[in-house]
Motif scaffolding. Structure first.
Motif, PDB file in Angstrom:
ATOM      1  N   TYR A  35       2.217   1.720  10.634  1.00 29.47           N
ATOM      2  CA  TYR A  35       2.752   2.934  11.259  1.00 29.47           C
ATOM      3  C   TYR A  35       3.845   3.630  10.445  1.00 29.47           C
ATOM      4  CZ  TYR A  35       4.352   5.993  15.033  1.00 29.47           C
ATOM      5  OH  TYR A  35       4.708   7.084  15.790  1.00 29.47           O
ATOM      6  N   PRO A  36       4.830   2.906   9.910  1.00 31.68           N
ATOM      7  CA  PRO A  36       5.914   3.608   9.197  1.00 31.68           C
ATOM      8  C   PRO A  36       5.442   4.400   7.982  1.00 31.68           C
ATOM      9  CG  PRO A  36       6.561   1.361   9.731  1.00 31.68           C
ATOM     10  CD  PRO A  36       5.099   1.465  10.010  1.00 31.68           C
ATOM     11  N   LYS A  37       4.333   4.003   7.337  1.00 35.91           N
ATOM     12  CA  LYS A  37       3.863   4.692   6.139  1.00 35.91           C
ATOM     13  C   LYS A  37       2.833   5.783   6.446  1.00 35.91           C
ATOM     14  CE  LYS A  37       4.519   0.867   2.886  1.00 35.91           C
ATOM     15  NZ  LYS A  37       3.857   0.002   1.864  1.00 35.91           N
ATOM     16  N   ALA A  38       2.434   5.917   7.691  1.00 36.11           N
ATOM     17  CA  ALA A  38       1.371   6.872   8.052  1.00 36.11           C
ATOM     18  C   ALA A  38       1.931   8.281   8.201  1.00 36.11           C
ATOM     19  CB  ALA A  38       0.701   6.430   9.338  1.00 36.11           C
ATOM     20  N   SER A  39       1.061   9.257   8.029  1.00 37.33           N
ATOM     21  CA  SER A  39       1.453  10.652   8.242  1.00 37.33           C
ATOM     22  C   SER A  39       1.632  10.905   9.731  1.00 37.33           C
ATOM     23  CB  SER A  39       0.369  11.586   7.692  1.00 37.33           C
ATOM     24  OG  SER A  39      -0.842  11.427   8.423  1.00 37.33           O
ATOM     25  N   LYS A  91       9.277  -1.195  17.996  1.00 34.08           N
ATOM     26  CA  LYS A  91      10.430  -1.086  17.095  1.00 34.08           C
ATOM     27  C   LYS A  91      10.195  -0.088  15.967  1.00 34.08           C
ATOM     28  CE  LYS A  91      11.976  -5.815  18.031  1.00 34.08           C
ATOM     29  NZ  LYS A  91      12.219  -7.160  17.465  1.00 34.08           N
ATOM     30  N   THR A  92       8.954   0.305  15.754  1.00 38.26           N
ATOM     31  CA  THR A  92       8.648   1.269  14.691  1.00 38.26           C
ATOM     32  C   THR A  92       8.646   2.708  15.204  1.00 38.26           C
ATOM     33  OG1 THR A  92       6.241   1.174  15.040  1.00 38.26           O
ATOM     34  CG2 THR A  92       7.208  -0.479  13.580  1.00 38.26           C
ATOM     35  N   LEU A  93       8.751   2.873  16.517  1.00 38.78           N
ATOM     36  CA  LEU A  93       8.658   4.215  17.103  1.00 38.78           C
ATOM     37  C   LEU A  93      10.041   4.838  17.288  1.00 38.78           C
ATOM     38  CD1 LEU A  93       6.012   3.537  19.919  1.00 38.78           C
ATOM     39  CD2 LEU A  93       5.609   4.179  17.545  1.00 38.78           C
ATOM     40  N   SER A  94      10.072   6.153  17.279  1.00 43.58           N
ATOM     41  CA  SER A  94      11.316   6.858  17.580  1.00 43.58           C
ATOM     42  C   SER A  94      11.602   6.739  19.075  1.00 43.58           C
ATOM     43  CB  SER A  94      11.193   8.333  17.190  1.00 43.58           C
ATOM     44  OG  SER A  94      10.211   8.971  18.002  1.00 43.58           O
ATOM     45  N   GLU A 130      -3.695   5.981   4.379  1.00 43.36           N
ATOM     46  CA  GLU A 130      -4.580   6.998   4.968  1.00 43.36           C
ATOM     47  C   GLU A 130      -6.044   6.753   4.605  1.00 43.36           C
ATOM     48  OE1 GLU A 130      -3.684   9.480   6.971  1.00 43.36           O
ATOM     49  OE2 GLU A 130      -1.540   9.015   6.892  1.00 43.36           O
ATOM     50  N   GLU A 131      -6.298   6.378   3.369  1.00 46.93           N
ATOM     51  CA  GLU A 131      -7.675   6.278   2.881  1.00 46.93           C
ATOM     52  C   GLU A 131      -8.347   4.958   3.223  1.00 46.93           C
ATOM     53  OE1 GLU A 131     -10.151   6.814  -1.343  1.00 46.93           O
ATOM     54  OE2 GLU A 131      -7.963   7.122  -1.264  1.00 46.93           O
ATOM     55  N   PHE A 132      -7.592   3.876   3.273  1.00 43.26           N
ATOM     56  CA  PHE A 132      -8.215   2.554   3.450  1.00 43.26           C
ATOM     57  C   PHE A 132      -7.732   1.815   4.703  1.00 43.26           C
ATOM     58  CE2 PHE A 132      -8.034   3.383  -1.170  1.00 43.26           C
ATOM     59  CZ  PHE A 132      -9.396   3.382  -1.453  1.00 43.26           C
ATOM     60  N   TYR A 133      -6.416   1.855   4.961  1.00 38.46           N
ATOM     61  CA  TYR A 133      -5.869   1.044   6.055  1.00 38.46           C
ATOM     62  C   TYR A 133      -6.261   1.606   7.420  1.00 38.46           C
ATOM     63  CZ  TYR A 133      -2.448  -1.999   8.395  1.00 38.46           C
ATOM     64  OH  TYR A 133      -1.847  -2.958   9.185  1.00 38.46           O
ATOM     65  N   LEU A 134      -6.110   2.933   7.595  1.00 43.37           N
ATOM     66  CA  LEU A 134      -6.435   3.531   8.885  1.00 43.37           C
ATOM     67  C   LEU A 134      -7.917   3.381   9.235  1.00 43.37           C
ATOM     68  CD1 LEU A 134      -5.519   5.056  11.365  1.00 43.37           C
ATOM     69  CD2 LEU A 134      -5.878   7.206  10.128  1.00 43.37           C
ATOM     70  N   PRO A 135      -8.849   3.637   8.294  1.00 46.26           N
ATOM     71  CA  PRO A 135     -10.266   3.398   8.628  1.00 46.26           C
ATOM     72  C   PRO A 135     -10.537   1.946   9.039  1.00 46.26           C
ATOM     73  CG  PRO A 135     -10.101   4.744   6.656  1.00 46.26           C
ATOM     74  CD  PRO A 135      -8.718   4.296   6.984  1.00 46.26           C
ATOM     75  N   LEU A 170       0.830  -1.208   0.000  1.00 46.23           N
ATOM     76  CA  LEU A 170       0.000   0.000   0.000  1.00 46.23           C
ATOM     77  C   LEU A 170       0.865   1.259   0.000  1.00 46.23           C
ATOM     78  CD1 LEU A 170      -2.700  -1.010   2.669  1.00 46.23           C
ATOM     79  CD2 LEU A 170      -2.856  -1.192   0.184  1.00 46.23           C
ATOM     80  N   SER A 171       0.413   2.247  -0.706  1.00 44.05           N
ATOM     81  CA  SER A 171       1.084   3.548  -0.710  1.00 44.05           C
ATOM     82  C   SER A 171       0.661   4.339   0.521  1.00 44.05           C
ATOM     83  CB  SER A 171       0.704   4.325  -1.968  1.00 44.05           C
ATOM     84  OG  SER A 171      -0.688   4.605  -1.961  1.00 44.05           O
ATOM     85  N   GLU A 172       1.316   5.475   0.746  1.00 45.62           N
ATOM     86  CA  GLU A 172       0.958   6.297   1.897  1.00 45.62           C
ATOM     87  C   GLU A 172      -0.482   6.787   1.802  1.00 45.62           C
ATOM     88  OE1 GLU A 172       3.789   9.391   2.409  1.00 45.62           O
ATOM     89  OE2 GLU A 172       5.500   8.027   2.697  1.00 45.62           O
ATOM     90  N   SER A 173      -0.919   7.120   0.592  1.00 41.62           N
ATOM     91  CA  SER A 173      -2.304   7.587   0.434  1.00 41.62           C
ATOM     92  C   SER A 173      -3.298   6.461   0.693  1.00 41.62           C
ATOM     93  CB  SER A 173      -2.508   8.161  -0.977  1.00 41.62           C
ATOM     94  OG  SER A 173      -2.266   7.161  -1.960  1.00 41.62           O
ATOM     95  N   GLN A 174      -2.955   5.241   0.277  1.00 40.25           N
ATOM     96  CA  GLN A 174      -3.834   4.100   0.547  1.00 40.25           C
ATOM     97  C   GLN A 174      -3.891   3.788   2.042  1.00 40.25           C
ATOM     98  OE1 GLN A 174      -1.769   1.462  -2.242  1.00 40.25           O
ATOM     99  NE2 GLN A 174      -3.705   1.092  -3.317  1.00 40.25           N
TER     100      GLN A 174
END
Length: 611
Positions: free
Chosen positions: A160-164, A199-202, A130-135, A124-128
Motif C-alpha cells: 500500500y505505501p508504494k502504490a499510486s 497502520k498504513t492508512l491516513s 503497479e505492474e506486477f504486485y497489484l495484478p 520493488l519500485s513504485e512501477s513494479q
C-alpha cells in the motif's frame, strides 16, 4: 552418452558439478529437500540471467506437492534471493513461483510464501508495484479457492505505501471485500491482518474506509473471527484521539468485553492493558474499569486467568483509590478462586501492586493475601508468590516482611514439592543479606543445614550454592565458625550421600574461602575421603582438590598449601583401582601442579555429579 543421443534432454542447470536436476526429481524427499536448501548456491553458480530464465521456471514446473519441499522453497525465495536474480530491478520475477505457493492448501506453506512476498515487496519500485504486485494481489484476492484469498489479506499492508492514489483506492476496496467474504477462513485472515493494514492508512481514510469493515468483523457470527479483531481494535485506537476512541470504538469495546463467546472475552482480557493504553484515560476512567472488573469476575476460569495477569499493568493506569475500591475486592475473590490456574496467575502478578499501593496499604491489603497464597495447596501458587517477594520487600522492608512471612517460609522449606523447596533456598541469600547475621543465625541457619541432607539431588546442590552465597554475604570468618564445622561433620556420616554432600559443599564454597580456612579445617576432611569405599566420592574428591587448588592460587601461602596438602592426596587417587577416579585425579594433578609451580592454572569448569 551425449545430449543428442539421450532419450531425455538434459536440463541446462545440470551443467553444474552437482546433480541438482536428479535430486529435485528424486523420489527421496531428503534429497529434494537438500537440493532446495542449496538453491541460493545453484543460482550463484548460474548467474542472474540464467537464474531468471532457467532456474525459477524449472523450480515452478518440476516441484511436486510435498508440503515440506514447498515450505522450504517458500522460505529460500524470501531469504535474500533478490540479489541472485540481478538485484531490485528484477525482484518481481520471484513473485511468480511465490504466487503459486501462496495458493497452496497447506497453511504453513501459504504463510511462508506470503511472508516472502512481503519481504520482496520492500525491494520493488513504485512501477513494479503497479505492474506486477497489484495484478498478483488481484489474482489472489479473487481466486476461486479460499486459500489464495486468505494469503492475499497479508499482502496489502506491504504494498500500500508504494502504490499510486488510484491503486490505493482499489486496494482498500478489495480488502473490504475480503472482510465480507463468504468463507470464514478468509474473514479470519482479514481480521488478523486488519490491524497491520490500518497502520498504513491516513487518519481520514481509516475512519471512512476501514472502520466500517472493522465493525462488520467485530460483529461477525463466527467467534473465531471476532476474537481476532482485538489486535485490530488496539491498532485503530492508537491512531485515534481519546475523544474519537470514545465516539467510534466505545460501543465495540463494550460488545467485545461482554461477548457471548468466552474465547473472545479471553482475547480481550489477555490484551486489556494494551487496549486501555491505546484507548486513553477518558475511556479507562469511564468505561474500562467496569469492563475489567467484569472480566475479573467472568464465569470462565480461562478469562479470569488472563485478566489476573493484567492486574498490575492496568492498575498503573488508574488512581490508587480505584485500585482499593474496585480492584481489591476482585483480587480477594481471585485468591480463593476454585481454579488453581487463576490463583497461580494471581500469585505471579499480585506483588506488582505493592509499589502502587504504598507501605500501609500493602500491609493492610496485600500481606494477608500473600500469607493465604503461601499456604495454597497447589505448589505453583506457592512458588509464584515466593519468586516475586522482592517487589514487596522494596515497599514494606525486610523486617516487617520477615516477621509476617517467615513462619510460612519455614513451613515451605519442608514442602513436599521439591521445586517449592528449591525456590525457598534461592530466596534465602537475599533474605539473609537484609535480615542480618544475628537474625539469620537464630532462625534460618539450621534450616540451611537441613537442606544438605535432602533426598532430592537438586535440593542438595542448591543448598551448597546457598552456603557459598551466604559466605559471600557474611564473610569467611562467619562461615568458619557457623557453617564449615557443620558441613565437615557430615564427612564422617555413615550415609554416603551425606559424605558426598560434604564434598559438594566444599567444592562450591571453595572460591569464597581463604588459605587459612582451607588449611585448618577443610583439607583434613577432604584427605580423609581420599580412601572412601565409594568410587563416586573419590572422583568427586579429585574434583574438589582441583577447585581448592585453583581457589588458593595467588593467595599468600597458596603454593605451599597445594604442594603439601593437595598433591599428596592426588598421588594416591592417581593410583586408584577405578578408572574414573584416575582420570579426574590426573586432570586435577595438572591444575594443582601448575599452582604449586607458581603458574597460572588452566581455566576449566568443574561439574560435580553424584553418579
Amino acid at each position: 552418452m551425449t545430449v543428442a543421443s539421450s532419450s531425455e534432454e538434459l536440463h541446462p542447470i545440470a551443467i553444474l558439478g552437482i546433480s541438482v536436476f536428479d535430486e529435485l526429481r528424486s523420489e527421496d524427499v531428503t534429497l529434494r529437500l537438500n537440493a532446495i536448501h542449496r538453491v541460493s548456491t545453484i543460482s550463484l553458480a548460474l548467474g542472474p540471467e540464467r537464474t531468471r530464465d532457467e532456474l525459477l521456471p524449472f523450480l515452478q514446473e518440476s516441484l511436486d506437492d510435498d508440503d515440506e519441499i514447498l515450505l522450504a522453497l517458500a522460505e529460500e525465495l524470501g531469504q535474500g534471493f533478490v540479489e541472485y536474480v540481478g538485484g531490485e530491478a528484477y525482484a518481481h520475477v520471484i513473485l511468480t513461483p511465490l504466487e503459486h505457493l501462496a495458493a497452496m492448501e497447506e497453511t504453513l506453506v501459504r504463510d511462508k510464501a506470503a511472508e516472502s512476498i512481503t519481504t520482496i515487496s520492500k525491494s520493488l519500485s513504485e512501477s513494479q508495484i503497479e505492474e506486477f504486485y497489484l495484478p498478483l494481489l488481484k489474482r489472489l484476492s479473487t481466486g476461486e479457492w479460499f486459500t489464495s484469498r486468505t494469503s492475499a489479506t497479508a499482502l496489502y499492508a506491504a504494498g500500500y505505501p508504494k502504490a499510486s492514489q488510484a491503486t490505493r483506492d482499489e486496494m482498500r476496496r478489495m480488502f473490504s471485500q475480503l472482510c465480507t467474504d463468504d468463507t470464514p477462513m478468509v474473514r479470519r485472515s482479514a481480521a488478523k491482518e486488519l490491524g497491520g493494514f490500518s497502520k498504513t492508512l491516513s487518519h481520514d481514510v481509516l475512519l471512512s474506509d476501514l472502520l466500517p469493515s472493522f465493525r462488520k468483523l467485530a460483529q461477525d457470527d463466527q467467534d473465531s473471527v471476532r476474537l481476532l479483531t482485538v489486535d485490530a481494535l488496539i491498532a485503530i485506537a492508537e491512531a485515534l484521539s481519546d475523544e474519537e476512541c470514545k465516539q467510534y470504538l466505545g460501543a465495540t469495546m463494550k460488545a467485545l468485553v461482554g461477548d457471548k463467546s468466552w474465547r473472545v472475552r479471553y482475547m480481550v482480557a489477555d490484551h486489556f492493558v494494551n487496549l486501555a493504553k491505546a484507548a486513553g484515560q477518558d475511556i479507562v476512567r469511564e468505561e474500562l474499569v467496569v469492563a475489567f472488573v467484569s472480566l475479573l469476575k467472568d464465569n470462565e476460569a480461562e478469562v479470569r486467568t488472563a485478566a489476573a495477569g493484567q492486574i498490575p499493568g492496568f492498575a498503573e493506569l488508574v488512581d490508587r483509590e480505584v485500585i482499593l475500591a474496585r480492584l481489591m475486592p476482585c483480587i480477594r475473590d481471585l485468591s480463593t478462586d476454585q481454579s488453581q490456574h487463576v490463583r497461580a496467575k494471581l500469585g505471579t502478578h499480585i506483588s506488582g501492586l505493592a509499589p502502587l499501593l504504598g507501605k500501609e496499604a500493602t500491609i493492610e491489603h496485600l500481606l494477608p493475601l500473600f500469607l493465604q497464597l503461601l499456604k495454597d495447596e497447589f505448589p505453583d501458587v506457592r512458588l509464584n508468590i515466593i519468586s516475586k517477594l522482592e517487589q514487596v520487600n522494596a515497599v514494606i522492608g525486610i523486617d516487617l516482611l520477615s516477621k509476617a512471612l517467615l513462619p510460612a517460609i519455614v513451613e515451605l522449606a519442608e514442602d513436599k514439592q521439591w521445586r517449592v523447596r528449591q525456590a525457598i533456598i534461592e530466596y534465602i541469600p537475599l533474605l539473609a543479606k537484609q535480615l542480618g547475621v544475628q537474625f539469620f543465625d537464630d532462625l534460618l541457619a539450621n534450616l540451611c543445614m537441613t537442606w544438605l541432607g535432602d533426598p532430592v539431588f537438586s535440593i542438595r546442590e542448591a543448598a551448597t550454592v546457598n552456603l557459598r552465597k551466604l559466605t559471600e554475604v557474611f564473610g569467611v570468618e562467619w562461615a568458619k565458625t557457623t557453617i564449615i564445622p557443620k558441613v565437615l561433620a557430615m564427612g564422617s556420616n555413615q550415609n554416603y550421600l551425606f559424605r558426598m554432600t560434604t564434598i559438594f559443599a566444599i567444592t562450591t564454597m571453595a572460591p569464597a574461602l581463604d588459605v587459612d580456612v582451607v588449611r585448618s579445617s577443610v583439607l583434613q576432611v577432604v584427605n580423609n575421603l581420599v580412601s572412601d569405599r565409594i568410587p563416586n566420592i573419590r572422583f568427586n574428591v579429585a574434583k574438589a582438590f582441583e577447585v581448592l587448588a585453583t581457589g588458593v592460587a595467588g593467595q599468600p601461602g597458596g603454593k605451599e598449601l597445594v604442594a603439601e596438602g593437595i598433591l599428596p592426596g592426588l598421588e594416591k587417587l592417581r593410583a586408584d583401582t577405578d578408572a574414573d577416579v584416575r582420570f579426574f585425579a590426573e586432570k586435577a594433578t595438572a591444575t594443582a601442579q601448575a599452582v604449586a609451580n607458581g603458574e597460572q592454572p588452566p581455566m576449566t569448569e568443574v561439574v560435580m555429579t553424584d553418579a
